[in-house]
Enzyme design. Structure first.
Site, PDB file in Angstrom:
ATOM      1  CE1 TYR A 170     -12.435   3.269  -9.802  1.00  0.00           C
ATOM      2  CE2 TYR A 170     -14.684   2.947 -10.593  1.00  0.00           C
ATOM      3  CZ  TYR A 170     -13.663   2.638  -9.708  1.00  0.00           C
ATOM      4  OH  TYR A 170     -13.877   1.705  -8.724  1.00  0.00           O
ATOM      5  CB  ILE A 178       0.962  -0.711  -7.609  1.00  0.00           C
ATOM      6  CG1 ILE A 178      -0.234   0.223  -7.836  1.00  0.00           C
ATOM      7  CG2 ILE A 178       0.793  -1.556  -6.353  1.00  0.00           C
ATOM      8  CD1 ILE A 178      -1.493  -0.512  -8.274  1.00  0.00           C
ATOM      9  CG  ASP A 187      -2.197   0.805   0.961  1.00  0.00           C
ATOM     10  OD1 ASP A 187      -3.281   0.198   0.874  1.00  0.00           O
ATOM     11  OD2 ASP A 187      -2.091   2.052   0.833  1.00  0.00           O
TER      12      ASP A 187
HETATM   13  P1  NAP Z   1      -9.742   2.316  -0.653  1.00  0.00           P
HETATM   14  O1  NAP Z   1     -10.444   2.209   0.658  1.00  0.00           O
HETATM   15  O2  NAP Z   1      -9.397   3.651  -1.194  1.00  0.00           O
HETATM   16  O3  NAP Z   1      -8.422   1.399  -0.564  1.00  0.00           O
HETATM   17  C1  NAP Z   1      -7.516   1.321  -1.629  1.00  0.00           C
HETATM   18  C2  NAP Z   1      -6.106   1.415  -1.079  1.00  0.00           C
HETATM   19  O4  NAP Z   1      -5.165   1.409  -2.173  1.00  0.00           O
HETATM   20  C3  NAP Z   1      -5.870   2.716  -0.307  1.00  0.00           C
HETATM   21  O5  NAP Z   1      -5.122   2.488   0.851  1.00  0.00           O
HETATM   22  C4  NAP Z   1      -5.089   3.518  -1.325  1.00  0.00           C
HETATM   23  O6  NAP Z   1      -4.348   4.591  -0.790  1.00  0.00           O
HETATM   24  C5  NAP Z   1      -4.243   2.436  -1.942  1.00  0.00           C
HETATM   25  N1  NAP Z   1      -3.562   2.893  -3.155  1.00  0.00           N
HETATM   26  C6  NAP Z   1      -3.967   3.864  -4.001  1.00  0.00           C
HETATM   27  N2  NAP Z   1      -3.053   4.053  -4.966  1.00  0.00           N
HETATM   28  C7  NAP Z   1      -2.045   3.183  -4.727  1.00  0.00           C
HETATM   29  C8  NAP Z   1      -0.807   2.928  -5.349  1.00  0.00           C
HETATM   30  N3  NAP Z   1      -0.409   3.626  -6.417  1.00  0.00           N
HETATM   31  N4  NAP Z   1      -0.013   1.953  -4.843  1.00  0.00           N
HETATM   32  C9  NAP Z   1      -0.383   1.274  -3.743  1.00  0.00           C
HETATM   33  N5  NAP Z   1      -1.529   1.482  -3.098  1.00  0.00           N
HETATM   34  C10 NAP Z   1      -2.364   2.438  -3.575  1.00  0.00           C
HETATM   35  O7  NAP Z   1     -10.565   1.571  -1.816  1.00  0.00           O
HETATM   36  P2  NAP Z   1     -11.780   0.527  -1.752  1.00  0.00           P
HETATM   37  O8  NAP Z   1     -13.040   1.306  -1.744  1.00  0.00           O
HETATM   38  O9  NAP Z   1     -11.534  -0.510  -0.739  1.00  0.00           O
HETATM   39  O10 NAP Z   1     -11.638  -0.096  -3.218  1.00  0.00           O
HETATM   40  C11 NAP Z   1     -10.751  -1.148  -3.517  1.00  0.00           C
HETATM   41  C12 NAP Z   1     -10.912  -1.518  -4.985  1.00  0.00           C
HETATM   42  O11 NAP Z   1     -12.290  -1.788  -5.260  1.00  0.00           O
HETATM   43  C13 NAP Z   1     -10.520  -0.382  -5.938  1.00  0.00           C
HETATM   44  O12 NAP Z   1      -9.862  -0.922  -7.059  1.00  0.00           O
HETATM   45  C14 NAP Z   1     -11.851   0.231  -6.325  1.00  0.00           C
HETATM   46  O13 NAP Z   1     -11.781   0.830  -7.594  1.00  0.00           O
HETATM   47  C15 NAP Z   1     -12.745  -0.990  -6.336  1.00  0.00           C
HETATM   48  N6  NAP Z   1     -14.161  -0.669  -6.131  1.00  0.00           N
HETATM   49  C16 NAP Z   1     -14.615  -0.135  -4.960  1.00  0.00           C
HETATM   50  C17 NAP Z   1     -15.973   0.164  -4.829  1.00  0.00           C
HETATM   51  C18 NAP Z   1     -16.541   0.743  -3.563  1.00  0.00           C
HETATM   52  O14 NAP Z   1     -17.741   1.036  -3.537  1.00  0.00           O
HETATM   53  N7  NAP Z   1     -15.769   0.926  -2.507  1.00  0.00           N
HETATM   54  C19 NAP Z   1     -16.862  -0.087  -5.878  1.00  0.00           C
HETATM   55  C20 NAP Z   1     -16.357  -0.623  -7.055  1.00  0.00           C
HETATM   56  C21 NAP Z   1     -15.013  -0.923  -7.163  1.00  0.00           C
HETATM   57  P3  NAP Z   1      -5.020   6.093  -0.873  1.00  0.00           P
HETATM   58  O15 NAP Z   1      -6.136   6.097   0.136  1.00  0.00           O
HETATM   59  O16 NAP Z   1      -3.892   7.012  -0.549  1.00  0.00           O
HETATM   60  O17 NAP Z   1      -5.518   6.258  -2.281  1.00  0.00           O
END
Ligand code: NAP
Length: 256
Positions: A156, A66, A39
């Site tokens: 996105y 990443i 992360d």
């Molecule tokens: P989240 O809570 O934002 O967690 C994602 C993690 O990845 C965060 O800690 C983030 O850090 C980290 N990250 C971002 N850029 C990165 C990088 N370059 N290298 C390493 N780590 C990085 O997201 P989530 O809601 O759990 O979502 C996880 C996945 O599910 C994502 O791919 C998202 O697109 C997908 N998704 C989520 C939803 C939803 O409703 N939550 C719906 C559809 C799809 P930062 O906080 O600093 O960015």
């Protein structure tokens, strides 16, 4: 610990410090896997790894971006040094920059493509040698239901749709090495980020829920359960597939 369907398996989970990634790591540890969390958030990733260890799990928190292939390669090396193998990769890290088409900034386009698409490519390429060596691997790409179309999601949605394409291509290329590659497209999931923008009792959240056939938003654990299944041998005949986990939301999007 270490008694479940992921017994003795080693998983790398990107974006593993919170949200869906953290729920997935927790589920996998309960299923017996050792997990390496990658992360960009240094403190959060080590805190989450500590929480998993306190549960009795084997966990490694790695601060890595990443989008930097050197950091990704180093993270894979660190995982191999600690756990000796890599069986599972969950490409979960992702970002979103909501904007209508005309308002999309060039820099935001590049940033979202870099994380969601190029980062996924870097991580997958980096684990291949380890997986091919063992003739075993499970790669799960976390996409989104926005891949099928959603306002404010030009970049996105493009990256998440592209991940379906790479999932299918990688499934074909890697089947000969007994590596399965699948895609999960979540719908609204009640992560911290989602709840900050959409408080549960707000009219906006109520409207979102009204549009979901199962009449609720998903929990991170709902996604974690599916990831865990696709990471296990129970899914050994499934590859190249996209599964949408969104309470039926995408069903209404498909009109013939
Ligand atoms: P989240 O809570 O934002 O967690 C994602 C993690 O990845 C965060 O800690 C983030 O850090 C980290 N990250 C971002 N850029 C990165 C990088 N370059 N290298 C390493 N780590 C990085 O997201 P989530 O809601 O759990 O979502 C996880 C996945 O599910 C994502 O791919 C998202 O697109 C997908 N998704 C989520 C939803 C939803 O409703 N939550 C719906 C559809 C799809 P930062 O906080 O600093 O960015």
């Amino acid at each position: 610990m270490n008694q479940g369907r992921l017994k003795d398996k080693v998983a790398i989970i990107t974006g593993g410090s919170k949200g869906i990634g953290k729920a997935t790591a927790t589920k996998m540890v309960k299923e017996g896997a050792s997990v390496a969390l990658l992360d960009i958030l240094a403190q959060e990733v080590s805190r989450t790894a500590d929480e998993l260890k306190a549960m009795g799990g084997k966990a490694l928190g790695i601060n890595a971006d990443i989008t930097h292939k050197e950091q990704v390669a180093q993270a894979v090396e660190q995982t191999l040094a600690q756990f000796g193998r890599v069986d599972i990769l969950v490409n979960n890290a992702g970002i979103v920059k909501p904007a209508m088409l005309e308002d999309v900034q060039d820099g935001d386009w590049d940033e979202v493509v870099n994380v969601n698409l190029k980062g996924t490519f870097f991580c997958t390429r980096a684990v291949l040698a380890a997986m091919k060596k063992n003739r075993y691997g499970k790669i799960i790409n976390i996409g989104s239901r926005a891949s099928l179309g959603k306002e404010l999601r030009t970049v996105y949605g493009a990256t998440k749709a592209a991940l379906i394409g790479v999932t299918r291509t990688w499934a074909l290329e890697l089947a000969q090495y007994n590596i399965n590659v699948n895609y999960i497209g979540p719908g609204p999931i009640a992560t911290e980020l989602f709840l900050a923008a959409n408080p549960m009792e707000s009219p906006r959240t109520k409207a979102i829920i009204a549009g979901i056939p199962l009449k609720r938003v998903g929990q991170p654990e709902d996604v974690a359960n599916l990831v865990s299944f696709l990471a296990s041998d129970e899914s050994s005949f499934i590859t190249g597939q996209a599964v949408f986990i969104c309470g039926g939301l995408t069903v209404g999007l498909v009109h013939y």
